[in-house]
Scaffold this active site. Structure first.
Site, PDB file in Angstrom:
ATOM      1  N   PRO A  91       0.722  -1.060   0.086  1.00 58.15           N
ATOM      2  CA  PRO A  91       0.034  -0.027   0.226  1.00 58.15           C
ATOM      3  C   PRO A  91       1.014   1.292  -0.014  1.00 58.15           C
ATOM      4  O   PRO A  91       1.942   1.176   0.700  1.00 58.15           O
ATOM      5  CB  PRO A  91      -0.752  -0.053   1.277  1.00 58.15           C
ATOM      6  CG  PRO A  91      -0.718  -1.607   1.756  1.00 58.15           C
ATOM      7  CD  PRO A  91       0.602  -2.176   1.294  1.00 58.15           C
ATOM      8  N   GLU A  92       0.463   2.321  -0.469  1.00 64.92           N
ATOM      9  CA  GLU A  92       1.056   3.581  -1.030  1.00 64.92           C
ATOM     10  C   GLU A  92       0.569   4.570   0.033  1.00 64.92           C
ATOM     11  O   GLU A  92      -0.372   4.044   0.811  1.00 64.92           O
ATOM     12  CB  GLU A  92       1.282   3.870  -2.382  1.00 64.92           C
ATOM     13  CG  GLU A  92       2.062   2.777  -3.133  1.00 64.92           C
ATOM     14  CD  GLU A  92       2.295   3.148  -4.649  1.00 64.92           C
ATOM     15  OE1 GLU A  92       2.306   4.228  -4.744  1.00 64.92           O
ATOM     16  OE2 GLU A  92       2.417   2.148  -5.341  1.00 64.92           O
TER      17      GLU A  92
ATOM     18  N   ARG B  46      11.856  -2.910  -9.490  1.00 64.16           N
ATOM     19  CA  ARG B  46      10.342  -2.845  -9.492  1.00 64.16           C
ATOM     20  C   ARG B  46       9.759  -2.472 -10.982  1.00 64.16           C
ATOM     21  O   ARG B  46      10.528  -1.840 -11.561  1.00 64.16           O
ATOM     22  CB  ARG B  46       9.785  -1.570  -8.491  1.00 64.16           C
ATOM     23  CG  ARG B  46      10.411  -2.120  -7.242  1.00 64.16           C
ATOM     24  CD  ARG B  46       9.847  -3.010  -6.313  1.00 64.16           C
ATOM     25  NE  ARG B  46       8.372  -2.450  -6.143  1.00 64.16           N
ATOM     26  CZ  ARG B  46       8.107  -1.764  -5.107  1.00 64.16           C
ATOM     27  NH1 ARG B  46       8.798  -1.261  -4.469  1.00 64.16           N
ATOM     28  NH2 ARG B  46       6.517  -1.478  -4.958  1.00 64.16           N
TER      29      ARG B  46
ATOM     30  N   LYS C 141       4.189   5.675   4.391  1.00 56.54           N
ATOM     31  CA  LYS C 141       3.551   4.408   4.670  1.00 56.54           C
ATOM     32  C   LYS C 141       3.133   3.927   6.077  1.00 56.54           C
ATOM     33  O   LYS C 141       2.862   2.656   6.210  1.00 56.54           O
ATOM     34  CB  LYS C 141       4.062   3.609   3.907  1.00 56.54           C
ATOM     35  CG  LYS C 141       4.221   4.059   2.305  1.00 56.54           C
ATOM     36  CD  LYS C 141       5.025   3.029   1.703  1.00 56.54           C
ATOM     37  CE  LYS C 141       5.243   3.487  -0.040  1.00 56.54           C
ATOM     38  NZ  LYS C 141       6.001   2.677  -0.788  1.00 56.54           N
TER      39      LYS C 141
END
Length: 273
Positions: free
Chosen positions: A2-3, A262, A53
């Site tokens: 989650p960002e 990524r 985060k």
């Protein structure tokens, strides 16, 4: 993972059932934290805060719980006594008289005196929070020009929490696309106008994602796609996860690569190298 926008929305849900309520029971899965159950049980929650985060739950006895969802953590809210049906491992439970805030699968949890929370190894090195009301686009532009950041590729920089807290994989692809800059470019290679446009998009995209529940597209395009495209994940983004599909702006084919270990997405026409 989650960002920033997703963590902020989780914090809103948690705050809705905890803030100004007394936590009657606290349960930690990790043995080293169980000594804090008596310290926190019976205390009132003052605030649920996010820093990038990370999520902080502040109590009125001047303690705070730090948690970071990492890759797999997820918060769930339930009526007291009605636990969600899930195979996940419960790591932290905060029970009021009416509700339970439950953190599953996360492994990064700790308890701190509130005056010492800034000394947490992760929090102490964070850059400004992308969703902070105090953050302006000029602040971001100035950070892009700092020597410690200016020579790095934007692909790497936009995953670095020391640069800006809360940015992550989908946000970097979407921000760079909307700013019209290629992921391999560096801040020092940008013109003043390009840097300003990038700074504005860096501010606007996370806030739009927070307000819409994860959609980075402008409202009109999002509404049009909702009528014609099935599946939420297929109509959230400009480029992220859309490799092989046409760009909404120029119709060129969206590409995918791996940068910083990524996946990243861009449009070769809208973001020339």
């Amino acid at each position: 993972m989650p960002e920033g926008p997703e963590i902020r929305r989780a914090a809103d849900r948690i705050a809705n059932v905890l803030v100004d309520e007394t936590v009657e029971e606290v349960a930690f899965a990790f043995p080293e934290l169980q000594r804090f159950t008596k310290v926190l049980s019976g205390q009132r929650v003052l605030e649920v805060e996010t820093r990038g985060k990370a999520l902080l739950t502040h109590f009125d006895n001047d303690y705070a719980i730090y948690s970071h969802n990492q890759l797999y953590g997820v918060w769930k809210i339930a009526k007291r006594g009605k636990m969600p049906a899930t195979n996940r491992s419960l790591r932290l439970a905060l029970h009021t008289s009416g509700h339970s805030a439950l953190l599953y699968s996360a492994s990064d949890i700790s308890v701190w005196p509130r005056e010492e929370i800034g000394m947490h190894p992760f929090l102490a090195t964070l850059g400004p929070d992308l969703l902070s009301a105090k953050l302006a686009w000029r602040d971001i532009s100035e950070r892009l020009a700092m020597p410690r950041f200016a020579g790095r590729s934007l692909a790497a920089l936009y995953l670095d929490q020391h640069f800006l807290a809360g940015s992550g994989n989908y946000l970097r692809s979407e921000i760079l696309f909307c700013a019209g800059v290629h992921p391999k470019r560096r801040p020092r290679d940008l013109s003043r106008g390009e840097r300003g446009r990038l700074a504005r998009e860096t501010l606007d995209l996370p806030r739009r994602s927070y307000e819409t529940g994860g959609i980075t597209l402008p409202p009109r395009l999002a509404a049009t796609l909702k009528k014609t495209v099935k599946g939420f994940e297929r109509r959230r983004f400009f480029v992220f996860g859309r490799d092989g599909r046409p760009c909404y702006s120029c119709k060129d084919t969206i590409r995918r690569d791996s940068m910083g270990s990524r996946r990243i997405y861009w449009c070769p026409t809208c973001q020339p190298e």
